[in-house]
Design an enzyme around this catalytic site. Sequence first.
Site, mmCIF file in Angstrom:
data_model
loop_
_atom_site.group_PDB
_atom_site.id
_atom_site.type_symbol
_atom_site.label_atom_id
_atom_site.label_comp_id
_atom_site.label_asym_id
_atom_site.label_seq_id
_atom_site.Cartn_x
_atom_site.Cartn_y
_atom_site.Cartn_z
ATOM 1 N N ASP A 239 38.214 21.662 22.158
ATOM 2 C CA ASP A 239 38.872 22.539 23.132
ATOM 3 C C ASP A 239 40.381 22.532 22.926
ATOM 4 O OD1 ASP A 239 38.876 24.390 25.183
ATOM 5 O OD2 ASP A 239 38.973 22.893 26.778
ATOM 6 N N GLY B 159 43.567 24.111 37.485
ATOM 7 C CA GLY B 159 42.623 24.722 36.553
ATOM 8 C C GLY B 159 41.212 24.632 37.086
ATOM 9 N N GLY B 160 40.249 24.921 36.224
ATOM 10 C CA GLY B 160 38.859 24.882 36.659
ATOM 11 C C GLY B 160 38.392 23.492 37.015
ATOM 12 N N PHE B 161 39.075 22.464 36.474
ATOM 13 C CA PHE B 161 38.686 21.083 36.750
ATOM 14 C C PHE B 161 39.230 20.596 38.079
ATOM 15 C CE2 PHE B 161 42.475 21.220 34.097
ATOM 16 C CZ PHE B 161 43.380 20.550 34.899
ATOM 17 N N GLY B 162 40.354 21.168 38.547
ATOM 18 C CA GLY B 162 40.981 20.684 39.765
ATOM 19 C C GLY B 162 42.483 20.866 39.700
ATOM 20 N N GLY C 295 50.037 21.843 38.485
ATOM 21 C CA GLY C 295 49.219 22.923 37.947
ATOM 22 C C GLY C 295 47.809 22.826 38.482
#
Length: 481
Positions: free
Chosen positions: A278, A162-165, A160
């Site tokens: 979160d 996401g914004g983190f990597g 997957g």
Amino acid sequence: MAPADCRSCLAGIIPLISKSMSGKQGGRILGLQCNYRYEQYPFYTGASLLQLPAPSVGEAPGPAPVNATPATPTPTPPEGASKRNGAATILAITLPIVAAILAFVVICLCLWRKKSKTVRKAPVSYPTNPEDIQSIESLILDLSTLRAATNNFDESNKLGEGGFGIVYKGILPGDEEIAVKRLSLSSRQGIEELKNELVLVAKLQHKNLVRLVGVCLEEHEKLLVYEYMPNKSLDTILFDTYRSNQLDWGKRFRIVNGIARGLQYLHEDSQLKIIHRDLKASNVLLDSEFIPKISDFGLARLFGSDQSQDVTNRVVGTYGYMAPEYAMRGTYSIKSDVFSFGVLILEIVTGRRNSVAYDSEQSVDLLSLVWEHWTMGTIVEIMDLSMTSHSPGDQMLKCIHIGLLCVQEDPADRPLMSVVTVMLSSNTVSLQAPCRPAFCIQKSGANDSYMHTGPYRGVSESTSRSRMSPNEVSITELEPR
């Protein structure tokens, strides 16, 4: 030297005293093999190095023993020497005192600056005791090991993004499956969030919290290694039209229970009091048996045992799951996580994603939709159709009820997670009636348009007014003085 030779040498030196040292306070005469010294005050406090025998009969008495002071009354030290000794004594006393005072002042200034900087910057409190450092060091993994485990981060092992990597699947020596979270250089999760997640997850142990396997910080890489979850995150199944039928009501109810117990551990049962901040469907991972595990503690905050809430000017998280007091004023507490949990329950039961965007296909957010059907008694109509008709309707209604209690606008009206777990496991506990949830949008008139009545009343005001007035006639809102 023999005593006789010593006495003979000394006898030759003594006559020189009266010639060269007459009237002097002290002096010394150096001979070839011996010397003579005298002072008006003691200059040697030890025993004599050489005791000469008493002179024999007929022999003139000799002088005092070598290195011994004359047998005369000891006068007081000279005035200059006394002054020097007094000054040395004063310096010996005052210098340590002055040094101690200066050190105390410097320490006080450093503590004051540190305290003022802490109040001004309000940094995150991280556990830094030796046990934490030792626990982190035991989790260090080599970059070469992770490259080999993921086939050099091959695209085929990608789980997957996401914004983190990106998250990759890997296999460690010993056939242990892992998920490698590789933070990108432009990741929203910085080194402080990484440190925060590292310390917290390393100290937390619960079956409904994801287990941290290791960490790697080499060659500008920031890698977190977790246990592998075969079913990935909850959102990948729950909101997928083709996969949602894998989650029958039994699995969904176990997922709700597991998330509740994991949150209860964070809030009340662990040695640390932690606010996740979160919690959402994408941060709930599912193992092979669909047991939920809460993950991603990068935004989590550690509270003191007597601390109930905190305020931040940096609101971070995911809209749709944020409690209103956190989104509007930056105030967060354990009740903020309870609000997010309430949204999760409603999503799990209905199979719908909560949306607060006016331009989305879903014309109303999930909380408002659930509240509308709840008040009309048609809540069954919004249950997820992928679940079989044999699902226990009373249990599903109870979950909807608990979810509405968790998303109350006033944090004081939301239950503690320990109370929620009791509600879920007991059939005899009576539940109080819920009030209108936060962010609720009420249907108005035959136009099927909606008016914002929650804390976001001022957001997108022009948009909401345009929907309230199809003919674009302005509306005057009267307020009393």
